[in-house]
Scaffold this active site. Structure first.
Site, PDB file in Angstrom:
ATOM      1  NE  ARG A 173      -4.129  -1.921   1.841  1.00 46.75           N
ATOM      2  CZ  ARG A 173      -4.090  -2.964   2.657  1.00 46.75           C
ATOM      3  NH1 ARG A 173      -3.192  -3.031   3.616  1.00 46.75           N
ATOM      4  NH2 ARG A 173      -4.959  -3.941   2.508  1.00 46.75           N
TER       5      ARG A 173
ATOM      6  CE  LYS B 277      -1.997  13.757 -14.705  1.00 47.39           C
ATOM      7  NZ  LYS B 277      -2.361  14.171 -16.062  1.00 47.39           N
TER       8      LYS B 277
ATOM      9  CD  GLU C 260       5.549  17.033 -24.069  1.00 50.57           C
ATOM     10  OE1 GLU C 260       4.934  18.050 -23.701  1.00 50.57           O
ATOM     11  OE2 GLU C 260       4.962  16.005 -24.485  1.00 50.57           O
TER      12      GLU C 260
ATOM     13  CE  LYS D 217       3.895  17.407 -15.426  1.00 50.36           C
ATOM     14  NZ  LYS D 217       3.866  16.117 -16.065  1.00 50.36           N
TER      15      LYS D 217
ATOM     16  CD  GLU E  58      -4.948  16.972 -16.262  1.00 48.94           C
ATOM     17  OE1 GLU E  58      -3.916  16.342 -16.003  1.00 48.94           O
ATOM     18  OE2 GLU E  58      -5.522  16.957 -17.357  1.00 48.94           O
TER      19      GLU E  58
ATOM     20  NE  ARG F  61      -0.678  17.529 -13.641  1.00 47.07           N
ATOM     21  CZ  ARG F  61      -0.193  16.684 -12.765  1.00 47.07           C
ATOM     22  NH1 ARG F  61      -0.560  16.735 -11.504  1.00 47.07           N
ATOM     23  NH2 ARG F  61       0.683  15.754 -13.122  1.00 47.07           N
TER      24      ARG F  61
ATOM     25  CG  ASN G 185      -3.417  17.959 -21.661  1.00 49.99           C
ATOM     26  OD1 ASN G 185      -2.613  17.051 -21.765  1.00 49.99           O
ATOM     27  ND2 ASN G 185      -4.304  18.020 -20.688  1.00 49.99           N
TER      28      ASN G 185
ATOM     29  CG  HIS H 287      -0.234  16.957 -25.252  1.00 47.15           C
ATOM     30  ND1 HIS H 287       0.617  18.035 -25.329  1.00 47.15           N
ATOM     31  CD2 HIS H 287       0.490  15.964 -24.691  1.00 47.15           C
ATOM     32  CE1 HIS H 287       1.798  17.709 -24.826  1.00 47.15           C
ATOM     33  NE2 HIS H 287       1.744  16.451 -24.433  1.00 47.15           N
TER      34      HIS H 287
ATOM     35  CG  HIS I 166      -2.903  12.532 -27.079  1.00 46.62           C
ATOM     36  ND1 HIS I 166      -3.411  13.172 -25.970  1.00 46.62           N
ATOM     37  CD2 HIS I 166      -1.687  12.078 -26.708  1.00 46.62           C
ATOM     38  CE1 HIS I 166      -2.530  13.104 -24.981  1.00 46.62           C
ATOM     39  NE2 HIS I 166      -1.481  12.451 -25.406  1.00 46.62           N
TER      40      HIS I 166
ATOM     41  CG  HIS J 154       4.050  11.905 -26.541  1.00 46.99           C
ATOM     42  ND1 HIS J 154       2.681  11.973 -26.604  1.00 46.99           N
ATOM     43  CD2 HIS J 154       4.433  12.863 -25.663  1.00 46.99           C
ATOM     44  CE1 HIS J 154       2.246  12.921 -25.793  1.00 46.99           C
ATOM     45  NE2 HIS J 154       3.294  13.474 -25.207  1.00 46.99           N
TER      46      HIS J 154
HETATM   47  N1  LIG Z   1       3.449  10.568 -15.657  1.00 41.75           N
HETATM   48  C1  LIG Z   1       3.370  11.629 -16.422  1.00 41.75           C
HETATM   49  O1  LIG Z   1       2.992  12.718 -15.993  1.00 41.75           O
HETATM   50  C2  LIG Z   1       3.765  11.512 -17.867  1.00 41.75           C
HETATM   51  C3  LIG Z   1       3.923  12.670 -18.635  1.00 41.75           C
HETATM   52  C4  LIG Z   1       4.348  12.542 -19.958  1.00 41.75           C
HETATM   53  C5  LIG Z   1       4.572  11.280 -20.490  1.00 41.75           C
HETATM   54  N2  LIG Z   1       4.384  10.176 -19.713  1.00 41.75           N
HETATM   55  C6  LIG Z   1       4.633   8.833 -20.246  1.00 41.75           C
HETATM   56  O2  LIG Z   1       6.012   8.735 -20.560  1.00 41.75           O
HETATM   57  C7  LIG Z   1       6.176   7.792 -21.621  1.00 41.75           C
HETATM   58  C8  LIG Z   1       7.138   8.366 -22.622  1.00 41.75           C
HETATM   59  O3  LIG Z   1       8.338   8.628 -21.961  1.00 41.75           O
HETATM   60  P1  LIG Z   1       9.725   8.840 -22.735  1.00 41.75           P
HETATM   61  O4  LIG Z   1       9.557   9.773 -23.857  1.00 41.75           O
HETATM   62  O5  LIG Z   1      10.733   9.130 -21.698  1.00 41.75           O
HETATM   63  O6  LIG Z   1       9.939   7.466 -23.462  1.00 41.75           O
HETATM   64  P2  LIG Z   1      10.407   5.990 -23.055  1.00 41.75           P
HETATM   65  O7  LIG Z   1      10.318   5.747 -21.603  1.00 41.75           O
HETATM   66  O8  LIG Z   1       9.675   5.107 -23.993  1.00 41.75           O
HETATM   67  O9  LIG Z   1      11.935   6.032 -23.490  1.00 41.75           O
HETATM   68  C9  LIG Z   1      12.254   6.237 -24.838  1.00 41.75           C
HETATM   69  C10 LIG Z   1      13.278   5.236 -25.359  1.00 41.75           C
HETATM   70  O10 LIG Z   1      14.570   5.619 -24.891  1.00 41.75           O
HETATM   71  C11 LIG Z   1      15.186   4.525 -24.199  1.00 41.75           C
HETATM   72  N3  LIG Z   1      16.042   5.175 -23.196  1.00 41.75           N
HETATM   73  C12 LIG Z   1      15.640   5.816 -22.075  1.00 41.75           C
HETATM   74  N4  LIG Z   1      16.674   6.459 -21.508  1.00 41.75           N
HETATM   75  C13 LIG Z   1      17.763   6.203 -22.279  1.00 41.75           C
HETATM   76  C14 LIG Z   1      19.117   6.611 -22.248  1.00 41.75           C
HETATM   77  N5  LIG Z   1      19.573   7.466 -21.330  1.00 41.75           N
HETATM   78  N6  LIG Z   1      19.967   6.115 -23.184  1.00 41.75           N
HETATM   79  C15 LIG Z   1      19.497   5.286 -24.163  1.00 41.75           C
HETATM   80  N7  LIG Z   1      18.220   4.906 -24.293  1.00 41.75           N
HETATM   81  C16 LIG Z   1      17.356   5.369 -23.354  1.00 41.75           C
HETATM   82  C17 LIG Z   1      14.054   3.672 -23.731  1.00 41.75           C
HETATM   83  O11 LIG Z   1      14.447   2.349 -23.525  1.00 41.75           O
HETATM   84  C18 LIG Z   1      13.073   3.813 -24.873  1.00 41.75           C
HETATM   85  O12 LIG Z   1      13.431   2.960 -25.924  1.00 41.75           O
HETATM   86  C19 LIG Z   1       4.795   7.493 -22.176  1.00 41.75           C
HETATM   87  O13 LIG Z   1       4.396   6.214 -21.752  1.00 41.75           O
HETATM   88  C20 LIG Z   1       3.907   8.569 -21.533  1.00 41.75           C
HETATM   89  O14 LIG Z   1       2.605   8.111 -21.307  1.00 41.75           O
HETATM   90  C21 LIG Z   1       4.010  10.277 -18.414  1.00 41.75           C
END
Ligand SMILES: NC(=O)c1ccc[n+]([C@@H]2O[C@H](COP(=O)([O-])OP(=O)(O)OC[C@H]3O[C@@H](n4cnc5c(N)ncnc54)[C@H](O)[C@@H]3O)[C@@H](O)[C@H]2O)c1
Length: 379
Positions: free
Chosen positions: A126, A148, A195, A237, A247, A251, A255, A258, A262, A274
């Site tokens: 938990r 999040k 972003e 942010k 949100e 917040r 978007n 987005h 999306h 993305h």
């Molecule tokens: N929680 C939130 O508020 C929030 C906000 C925005 C996005 N997200 C989520 O984040 C995700 C996207 O995140 P992202 O863009 O970081 O992509 P990701 O986590 O998919 O990473 C992108 C790629 O880079 C690789 N990688 C990561 N760090 C590396 C490094 N230092 N060297 C080499 N390779 C590396 C990963 O293995 C992957 O192939 C989505 O699932 C999205 O929904 C969450």
């Protein structure tokens, strides 16, 4: 250069983001200063497979030197893998390592691993302590901030329902070591820059001008330019989530770009990241704003487009595609109708009036929405 500390003043859960070069080698000291003890503590590193042998192993060795009992679990970072089986693997690894309520889970990777490990930390026994160690630009300035966490679900009848289950869970500390970006593929890094453009438009003239000055260096992943950008962009942010952690209001301005983004991100024929879809979405949103009579105080389309081009990001979809443009435009409009911001069947869009002045708007005329969609095809 000294490390930057960005406070994230979530009511009831104040936390912070540290940004610096080589921070992983100083992590235990930074954690200690944030009252996160590691000596004598069981720590599970939930680590992106892509950085397991490099940054993950380095951090594990450092924490072990500082007296922590460290175990690691590797995770694949793909959207189909961002699902409950991965969370169960983290829970199982935590159990196998004997993590009790004093245990600590550290997420090392991009946004996918941050969301997965964050959700595992929110739910294991938990809730146990979480530290985020983002290793992509997008995770440093965006995904690791705001608490999040979550997983994708399979939709009835098939398809991926993004982030449909999750929890808010704030990390005790977030450690962004810009040196980890040296191994990130350039395309992923540039996607994160989209972003940062969004944050600069939300922030104001000074932030946007700074980004414009550094654009060529950033597109080439220059470490000094990145160290200038990350704290400034992340702070945007941090400020917004502190005011509206759940949100309910402002917040939603995060978007920007987005709703259009999306809708095109998951069009199978383009295979966009993305951030690339967000870049195109930013141009579309600025175009919609300009086509909305009486809305804008300062036209932004040309400026945003020039900046994205300088950052080597796409500003539109390739005009030649197997599917006719009209069919694609119709599909994009249909998908925009499912956006989470919509209310009572009406479309709500986040639109810029000027740099530093962005609003969530209901009742946008259909002609303005269509102008935004048309802009998507002017590559
Ligand atoms: N929680 C939130 O508020 C929030 C906000 C925005 C996005 N997200 C989520 O984040 C995700 C996207 O995140 P992202 O863009 O970081 O992509 P990701 O986590 O998919 O990473 C992108 C790629 O880079 C690789 N990688 C990561 N760090 C590396 C490094 N230092 N060297 C080499 N390779 C590396 C990963 O293995 C992957 O192939 C989505 O699932 C999205 O929904 C969450």
């Amino acid at each position: 250069m000294t490390d930057a500390r960005i406070p994230i003043d979530i009511p009831g859960h104040p936390t912070a983001l540290l940004v610096g070069h080589g921070l992983l080698d100083r992590a235990s000291g930074a954690l200690g200063r944030a009252s996160v003890e590691v000596a004598g503590r069981r720590v599970l590193l939930a680590c992106d497979d892509a950085v397991h042998a490099t940054h993950g192993a380095r951090l594990a060795a450092h924490l072990a030197d500082a007296g922590a009992e460290v175990a690691m679990v590797g995770l694949a970072a793909s959207e189909p893998d961002k699902a409950m089986p991965a969370v169960e693997r983290i829970w199982a690894a935590a159990l196998a390592h004997g993590l009790d309520r004093r245990g600590l889970i550290v997420a090392v990777g991009g946004g996918i691993v941050g969301d997965l490990a964050g959700f595992a930390a929110a739910t294991y026994l938990r809730g146990v302590d979480l530290v985020q160690v983002p290793t992509t630009l997008l995770a440093m300035v965006d995904a690791s901030i705001g608490g999040k966490t979550g997983v994708n679900l399979t939709l009835p009848g098939g398809g991926l329902g993004k982030n449909l289950a999750g929890a808010f869970w704030q990390p005790k500390l977030t450690i962004a070591d810009s040196r980890t970006l040296a191994t990130l593929p350039l395309r992923e890094l540039r996607a994160g820059l989209a972003e940062c453009v969004k944050h600069a438009v939300l922030d104001g003239e000074e932030a946007l001008a700074a980004l414009e000055r550094d654009a060529a260096a950033l597109a080439a992943a220059d470490p000094d330019a990145l160290l200038r950008l990350i704290p400034r962009s992340a702070a945007v942010k941090a400020r917004i989530v502190a005011v509206d952690p759940l949100e309910r209001g402002i917040r939603a301005t995060l978007n920007l770009g987005h709703t259009f983004g999306h809708a095109i991100e998951t069009l199978p024929e383009f295979q966009l990241l993305h951030g690339e879809a967000v870049a195109i979405g930013l141009v579309a949103a600025a175009t919609s704003a300009e086509a909305f009579p009486g809305f804008v105080r300062e036209p932004l389309v040309d400026r945003v487009r020039r900046l994205l081009e300088a950052l080597q990001l796409p500003t539109g979809l390739p005009t030649r595609s197997a599917t006719p443009r009209g069919t694609l435009a119709g599909e994009i409009r249909r998908r925009m109708g499912f956006d989470k911001k919509n209310e009572g069947g009406g479309l709500r869009l986040v639109l810029p009036r000027a740099v530093g002045d962005v609003e969530v708007v209901a009742g946008v005329p259909e002609s303005a929405v269509e102008a935004g969609i048309r802009a998507i095809f002017v590559a």
